[in-house]
Design a protein around this motif. Structure first.
Motif, PDB file in Angstrom:
ATOM      1  N   GLY A  36      21.683   3.350  29.515  1.00 47.87           N
ATOM      2  CA  GLY A  36      20.826   4.130  28.477  1.00 47.87           C
ATOM      3  C   GLY A  36      19.579   2.969  28.318  1.00 47.87           C
ATOM      4  N   SER A  37      19.544   2.024  28.759  1.00 48.11           N
ATOM      5  CA  SER A  37      18.460   1.013  28.283  1.00 48.11           C
ATOM      6  C   SER A  37      17.264   0.855  29.054  1.00 48.11           C
ATOM      7  CB  SER A  37      19.154  -0.409  28.163  1.00 48.11           C
ATOM      8  OG  SER A  37      19.481  -0.929  29.845  1.00 48.11           O
ATOM      9  N   GLY A  38      17.020   1.820  29.684  1.00 48.35           N
ATOM     10  CA  GLY A  38      16.064   1.767  30.819  1.00 48.35           C
ATOM     11  C   GLY A  38      15.702   0.859  31.994  1.00 48.35           C
ATOM     12  N   LYS A  39      16.960   0.695  32.450  1.00 47.07           N
ATOM     13  CA  LYS A  39      17.124  -0.108  33.648  1.00 47.07           C
ATOM     14  C   LYS A  39      16.093   0.209  34.814  1.00 47.07           C
ATOM     15  CE  LYS A  39      20.429   0.579  36.408  1.00 47.07           C
ATOM     16  NZ  LYS A  39      19.680   0.859  37.679  1.00 47.07           N
ATOM     17  N   THR A  40      16.168   1.363  35.350  1.00 47.78           N
ATOM     18  CA  THR A  40      15.284   1.600  36.073  1.00 47.78           C
ATOM     19  C   THR A  40      13.629   1.420  36.002  1.00 47.78           C
ATOM     20  OG1 THR A  40      16.827   3.357  37.090  1.00 47.78           O
ATOM     21  CG2 THR A  40      14.564   3.404  37.947  1.00 47.78           C
ATOM     22  N   ASN A  41      13.296   1.714  34.786  1.00 50.49           N
ATOM     23  CA  ASN A  41      11.857   1.686  34.329  1.00 50.49           C
ATOM     24  C   ASN A  41      11.477   0.327  34.456  1.00 50.49           C
ATOM     25  OD1 ASN A  41       9.375   2.996  33.039  1.00 50.49           O
ATOM     26  ND2 ASN A  41      10.315   2.086  31.394  1.00 50.49           N
ATOM     27  N   THR A  42      12.596  -0.643  33.776  1.00 47.50           N
ATOM     28  CA  THR A  42      12.217  -1.827  33.656  1.00 47.50           C
ATOM     29  C   THR A  42      11.871  -2.690  35.082  1.00 47.50           C
ATOM     30  OG1 THR A  42      13.534  -2.190  31.774  1.00 47.50           O
ATOM     31  CG2 THR A  42      13.151  -4.150  32.854  1.00 47.50           C
ATOM     32  N   LEU A  43      12.979  -2.368  36.140  1.00 42.52           N
ATOM     33  CA  LEU A  43      12.796  -2.803  37.547  1.00 42.52           C
ATOM     34  C   LEU A  43      11.530  -2.473  38.133  1.00 42.52           C
ATOM     35  CD1 LEU A  43      14.118  -4.518  39.562  1.00 42.52           C
ATOM     36  CD2 LEU A  43      15.452  -2.589  40.363  1.00 42.52           C
ATOM     37  N   ALA A  44      11.174  -1.106  37.830  1.00 40.06           N
ATOM     38  CA  ALA A  44       9.952  -0.668  38.491  1.00 40.06           C
ATOM     39  C   ALA A  44       8.690  -1.235  37.885  1.00 40.06           C
ATOM     40  CB  ALA A  44       9.850   0.811  38.304  1.00 40.06           C
ATOM     41  N   HIS A  45       8.713  -1.677  36.761  1.00 38.87           N
ATOM     42  CA  HIS A  45       7.536  -2.500  35.933  1.00 38.87           C
ATOM     43  C   HIS A  45       7.509  -3.690  36.368  1.00 38.87           C
ATOM     44  CE1 HIS A  45       6.844   0.990  33.008  1.00 38.87           C
ATOM     45  NE2 HIS A  45       5.913   0.226  32.742  1.00 38.87           N
ATOM     46  N   ARG A  46       8.695  -4.450  36.923  1.00 40.59           N
ATOM     47  CA  ARG A  46       8.836  -5.802  37.194  1.00 40.59           C
ATOM     48  C   ARG A  46       8.069  -5.831  38.719  1.00 40.59           C
ATOM     49  NH1 ARG A  46       9.887 -10.790  36.487  1.00 40.59           N
ATOM     50  NH2 ARG A  46      10.985 -12.067  38.289  1.00 40.59           N
ATOM     51  N   VAL A  47       8.434  -4.969  39.447  1.00 40.01           N
ATOM     52  CA  VAL A  47       7.899  -4.907  40.852  1.00 40.01           C
ATOM     53  C   VAL A  47       6.463  -4.501  40.576  1.00 40.01           C
ATOM     54  CG1 VAL A  47       7.821  -3.632  43.128  1.00 40.01           C
ATOM     55  CG2 VAL A  47       9.844  -4.039  41.874  1.00 40.01           C
ATOM     56  N   ALA A  48       5.922  -3.716  39.776  1.00 46.48           N
ATOM     57  CA  ALA A  48       4.527  -3.240  39.813  1.00 46.48           C
ATOM     58  C   ALA A  48       3.578  -4.494  39.283  1.00 46.48           C
ATOM     59  CB  ALA A  48       4.492  -2.171  38.684  1.00 46.48           C
ATOM     60  N   PRO A  57       2.869  -7.308  48.262  1.00 49.27           N
ATOM     61  CA  PRO A  57       3.931  -6.222  48.412  1.00 49.27           C
ATOM     62  C   PRO A  57       4.731  -6.613  49.833  1.00 49.27           C
ATOM     63  CG  PRO A  57       1.837  -5.116  48.546  1.00 49.27           C
ATOM     64  CD  PRO A  57       1.425  -6.701  48.162  1.00 49.27           C
ATOM     65  N   ARG A  58       4.204  -6.998  50.770  1.00 52.87           N
ATOM     66  CA  ARG A  58       4.855  -7.057  52.119  1.00 52.87           C
ATOM     67  C   ARG A  58       6.052  -8.255  51.876  1.00 52.87           C
ATOM     68  NH1 ARG A  58      -0.592  -7.758  55.437  1.00 52.87           N
ATOM     69  NH2 ARG A  58      -1.200  -9.359  53.633  1.00 52.87           N
ATOM     70  N   ARG A  59       5.581  -9.095  51.010  1.00 54.19           N
ATOM     71  CA  ARG A  59       6.593 -10.077  50.626  1.00 54.19           C
ATOM     72  C   ARG A  59       7.566 -10.180  49.752  1.00 54.19           C
ATOM     73  NH1 ARG A  59       5.816 -14.582  53.863  1.00 54.19           N
ATOM     74  NH2 ARG A  59       6.988 -15.872  52.244  1.00 54.19           N
ATOM     75  N   ILE A  60       7.859  -8.518  49.319  1.00 54.30           N
ATOM     76  CA  ILE A  60       8.806  -8.402  48.237  1.00 54.30           C
ATOM     77  C   ILE A  60      10.022  -7.517  48.900  1.00 54.30           C
ATOM     78  CG2 ILE A  60       9.148  -6.764  46.148  1.00 54.30           C
ATOM     79  CD1 ILE A  60       6.360  -7.352  45.301  1.00 54.30           C
ATOM     80  N   LEU A  61      11.104  -7.992  48.647  1.00 54.66           N
ATOM     81  CA  LEU A  61      12.251  -7.138  49.473  1.00 54.66           C
ATOM     82  C   LEU A  61      13.028  -6.471  48.036  1.00 54.66           C
ATOM     83  CD1 LEU A  61      14.435  -6.697  51.519  1.00 54.66           C
ATOM     84  CD2 LEU A  61      15.442  -8.860  50.877  1.00 54.66           C
ATOM     85  N   LEU A  62      13.314  -5.339  48.174  1.00 59.27           N
ATOM     86  CA  LEU A  62      13.789  -4.489  47.032  1.00 59.27           C
ATOM     87  C   LEU A  62      14.969  -3.550  47.388  1.00 59.27           C
ATOM     88  CD1 LEU A  62      13.806  -3.113  44.143  1.00 59.27           C
ATOM     89  CD2 LEU A  62      12.073  -1.600  44.854  1.00 59.27           C
ATOM     90  N   THR A  71      13.333   5.539  46.741  1.00 56.52           N
ATOM     91  CA  THR A  71      12.162   6.323  46.989  1.00 56.52           C
ATOM     92  C   THR A  71      11.670   6.632  45.528  1.00 56.52           C
ATOM     93  OG1 THR A  71      13.074   7.675  48.792  1.00 56.52           O
ATOM     94  CG2 THR A  71      11.388   8.598  47.601  1.00 56.52           C
ATOM     95  N   GLU A  72      12.558   6.822  44.664  1.00 58.75           N
ATOM     96  CA  GLU A  72      12.129   7.071  43.260  1.00 58.75           C
ATOM     97  C   GLU A  72      11.497   5.877  42.724  1.00 58.75           C
ATOM     98  OE1 GLU A  72      11.750   8.185  39.199  1.00 58.75           O
ATOM     99  OE2 GLU A  72      12.024   9.406  41.332  1.00 58.75           O
ATOM    100  N   SER A  99      11.630  -1.985  51.182  1.00 61.38           N
ATOM    101  CA  SER A  99      12.354  -1.350  50.168  1.00 61.38           C
ATOM    102  C   SER A  99      13.350  -0.439  50.681  1.00 61.38           C
ATOM    103  CB  SER A  99      11.221  -0.560  49.184  1.00 61.38           C
ATOM    104  OG  SER A  99      12.148   0.193  48.201  1.00 61.38           O
ATOM    105  N   GLY A 100      14.544  -0.374  50.164  1.00 61.55           N
ATOM    106  CA  GLY A 100      15.568   0.516  50.628  1.00 61.55           C
ATOM    107  C   GLY A 100      17.048  -0.118  50.277  1.00 61.55           C
ATOM    108  N   THR A 101      18.019   0.206  51.107  1.00 63.10           N
ATOM    109  CA  THR A 101      19.491   0.023  50.863  1.00 63.10           C
ATOM    110  C   THR A 101      19.664  -1.429  51.539  1.00 63.10           C
ATOM    111  OG1 THR A 101      20.250   1.217  52.551  1.00 63.10           O
ATOM    112  CG2 THR A 101      19.958   2.339  50.577  1.00 63.10           C
ATOM    113  N   PHE A 102      20.763  -2.083  51.142  1.00 63.60           N
ATOM    114  CA  PHE A 102      21.209  -3.276  51.988  1.00 63.60           C
ATOM    115  C   PHE A 102      21.456  -2.880  53.445  1.00 63.60           C
ATOM    116  CE2 PHE A 102      22.388  -5.495  47.946  1.00 63.60           C
ATOM    117  CZ  PHE A 102      22.051  -6.681  48.447  1.00 63.60           C
ATOM    118  N   HIS A 103      22.120  -1.753  53.592  1.00 70.60           N
ATOM    119  CA  HIS A 103      22.358  -1.188  55.035  1.00 70.60           C
ATOM    120  C   HIS A 103      21.079  -1.100  55.750  1.00 70.60           C
ATOM    121  CE1 HIS A 103      26.189  -0.535  52.964  1.00 70.60           C
ATOM    122  NE2 HIS A 103      26.879  -0.824  54.016  1.00 70.60           N
ATOM    123  N   GLY A 104      20.226  -0.083  55.167  1.00 73.00           N
ATOM    124  CA  GLY A 104      18.873   0.026  55.707  1.00 73.00           C
ATOM    125  C   GLY A 104      17.886  -1.427  56.221  1.00 73.00           C
TER     126      GLY A 104
END
Length: 686
Positions: A36-48, A57-62, A71-72, A99-104
């Motif tokens: 509940g510490s806002g993990k997803t929001n924090t990671l999205a802000h770091r990418v942004a 952005p083409r050299r960022i692997l997420l 997607t979210e 941006s995607g899963t390890f497998h993708g």
């Protein structure tokens, strides 16, 4: 400014290692993000923030845990970037192609480097079902399906193969630790897996696990690893506590010095070892990238009240090894979590149903309430109670108890023994037998219906061709249950013993379903007779065409039932947790090693931190032994989970729930009146 709403720790994680031109690449960063510490929001802000500061952005692997999460994440990144970049934000986020899963991501890279690693880039990818079918084909070709003793099923074979691959373990050790009942087949399994790999390569096929395995093998070549690693300035990984050894090996090969690497996760929520995930990845991250690794902890919780967090912190604080953090919040409350003792599972179901309805009357929607449990079959008694009270519910993380095929099969056997003229039950039941199809079943049922004594007619009929001893055992079971000599609820045990070999033959996950059937026996023990049991459970027979629980679309509101694993990442206003006793949490199947016990502790922690305002942990005092009546005295007493010792009771409101007393003032007048209701009903249509 887009960073203004972040707290200091979140902002530190977002801004770590970035300069105004975006070209500076920081050393490895581990973000310990509490529940509940806002993990997803924090990671999205770091990418942004990286994009806003000029990173390409083409050299960022997420990499995220699921496609939906990726997607979210992209949506959030675009919303954040829009505050700074305006209309150009869409163009920049669209360029976030990796941006995607390890497998993708692995599948894409394997096609890019196919020539270098000697595979055809036109390879096809098998899903789990396809892989199991191929495994079964090889299993049959090698003659393992005709062994004198039962060889592991295709699903079990695939699970063993997958665990070996993802854990980077030895087959013998994996069998010993996770599949001990298969250890005698080590040599045959080794032969099977070798033939399976050859078959995939001959057919230009990769399975789900190959996407990681081939990637890891590819980057074990330093030149290729450096080439792939140089394609990305920033590598960000979500839910790092849920990665396996293979995934950690890939990251270490791509970024051996950790430059530009950010991983986010919570060691206290590492609960997927059955998928070969290991908490060691996140615990050992600082040592793997020593001395340059940096750790930032997000410990402010935006979900739960302080009293709930105090209890959850106390539970996880007893863990043998963890990153030290104590979640805190500004959400104060005088209501401590409740530790509620009830007599047994039946009373537990009544308690939860009562409280759910009380909460609804207080304005808390059913959807805002959740009931969590360690294993899917733990909710069986509750599902019966909710169905009886017409409380709609959705179940996640397992089969919906009364709608599952194996429970329906058991109920059909009891119904057919009770009433041999029940064509629906008979039709379903007979087709469970080898060699009995719809036509044969229909013919037998017609012959039974034409006889004044249908059960005797069934016994006199010759066995259908190819049914053999299975038909004889089927008829014998029905006759024994029909006589009632075994007594109730022992009769349901007779049905289960008859059904067990058919369950093994029909379902790959037979062991999981067997637990449901044992639960059905326990529920049956709470009823005085077979008739009463069948009446209560079949007034509205389930008619779902799928074993998977689904959303009751005809109801605008419904209660959430979920395993703890499926509840991870979710939250509800009020949460109930069932069976908070030793044997259930920790599961009696997961106390073999200290590592297993620690994961069970983390499961309880995850369950507790799903609650926003109210949390009830329910402790049944006793569990009836299988086949025993609830009015009998053969039962076992349960102890409160070891994860809440007496020293932690100060964090809970400890209470009991009294048993509702039955009304004993019913009238006992003699019943002299006789009415032929059947004749009246027939007369309605004449």
């Amino acid at each position: 400014m887009y960073l203004e709403k972040l707290n200091p720790q979140q902002r530190a994680a977002v801004e770590y290692g970035t300069l105004t031109d975006g070209t500076h690449i920081a050393g490895p960063l581990l973000v310990i993000a509490g529940a509940g510490s806002g993990k997803t929001n924090t990671l999205a802000h770091r990418v942004a923030h990286l994009i806003v500061k000029g990173a390409d952005p083409r050299r960022i692997l997420l990499m995220t845990f699921s496609r939906r999460a990726a997607t979210e994440m992209a949506r959030r990144v675009e919303r954040i970037c829009a505050q700074v970049l305006g209309s150009n934000s869409g163009i920049m986020v669209d360029a976030l192609a990796w941006s995607g899963t390890f497998h993708g991501i692995g599948a894409r890279l394997l096609r890019d480097y196919a020539e270098q690693i000697g595979i055809d880039p036109a390879f096809t990818i098998h899903d789990r079902e396809d892989s199991a079918d191929l495994m079964n084909l090889i299993r049959h070709e090698l003659g393992f399906s005709k062994m004198e003793s039962r060889f592991p099923t295709k699903g079990t074979c695939l699970a063993i193969y997958s665990r070996v691959v993802n854990s980077e373990g030895e087959l013998g050790l994996v069998l010993r630790d996770a599949f001990p009942w298969c250890s005698a087949w080590e040599d045959q399994l080794r032969e099977l897996f070798g033939a399976y790999v050859e078959a995939k390569q001959n057919q230009n096929i990769l399975d789900y696990d190959d996407l990681l395995l081939y990637w890891a093998q590819m980057v074990s070549e330093p030149i290729i690893a450096e080439d792939i690693g140089s394609r990305f300035d920033h590598v960000l990984v979500d839910e790092y506590q849920d990665t396996n050894r293979l995934q950690a090996s890939i990251l270490l090969a791509l970024k051996p010095g950790g430059q530009g690497l950010t991983v986010v996760g919570d060691d206290a929520q590492s609960i997927y070892s059955f998928r070969a995930a290991t908490v060691r990845n996140i615990l050992d991250f600082p040592a793997a990238f020593s001395p340059s690794a940096n750790i930032i902890t997000l410990d402010r919780n935006y979900r739960s009240t302080q009293t709930i967090l105090a209890a959850a912190n106390a539970v996880i604080d007893l863990a043998s090894e963890r990153f030290t953090k104590n979640l805190w919040t500004e959400r104060q409350s005088a209501q401590r979590p409740r530790l509620v003792t009830v007599r047994d599972e039946t009373e537990q179901a009544r308690y939860v149903a009562d409280k759910v309805l009380e909460n609804r009357e207080e304005g808390v929607k059913l959807k805002q309430q959740s009931v969590l449990f360690r294993a899917s079959h733990h909710s069986g008694a509750l599902e019966v109670e909710l169905t009886r009270r017409n409380i709609p519910f959705v179940k996640f993380g397992g089969l919906k108890f009364l709608d599952s095929a194996h429970v329906k099969d058991m109920m059909a056997a009891l119904r057919f023994a009770q009433n041999p003229r029940d064509r629906v039950a008979g039709f379903r039941l007979m087709q469970l037998l080898p060699g009995v199809g719809p036509s044969t079943a229909q013919r037998v049922i017609d012959q039974m219906a034409a006889d004044a004594s249908p059960m005797q007619a069934l016994a006199d009929l010759p066995a259908p061709p190819r049914s053999g001893e299975d038909w004889t055992a089927f008829v014998a079971m029905l006759q024994e249950v029909k006589t009632g000599k075994a007594g109730w609820p022992a009769e349901i045990g007779l049905v289960r013993e008859w059904y067990s070999p058919h369950l093994e033959r029909l379902h790959e996950d037979a062991s999981t379903r067997q637990a449901d059937l044992l639960q059905l026996e326990q529920i049956a023990g709470g009823y005085p007779s077979r008739e009463r049991f069948l009446t209560d459970l079949t007034l509205d027979p389930p008619d779902a065409t799928s074993d998977q629980a689904g959303v009751p679309l005809l109801d605008e509101d419904y209660l959430i039932l979920s395993t703890i694993h499926s509840a991870k990442g979710q939250e509800w206003t009020r949460v109930f947790m069932l069976n908070v006793v030793d044997g259930c949490i920790p599961s009696d199947l997961a106390v073999g090693t200290s590592a297993e016990i620690e994961e069970e502790r983390r499961l309880l922690y995850v369950a507790m931190t799903r609650a926003r305002d109210n949390l009830d942990l329910v402790v049944p005092q006793r569990f009836f032994t299988h086949g025993q009546n609830a009015q009998g005295d053969r039962h076992v007493y349960a102890s409160r989970t070891r994860f809440i010792p007496a020293t932690l009771l100060q964090f809970f409101e400890v209470t009991g729930w009294p048993q509702a007393k039955a009304n004993s003032g019913a009238s006992h007048q003699a019943r002299q009146v006789r009415v032929d209701v059947g004749a009246r009903m027939r007369g309605m249509w004449r």
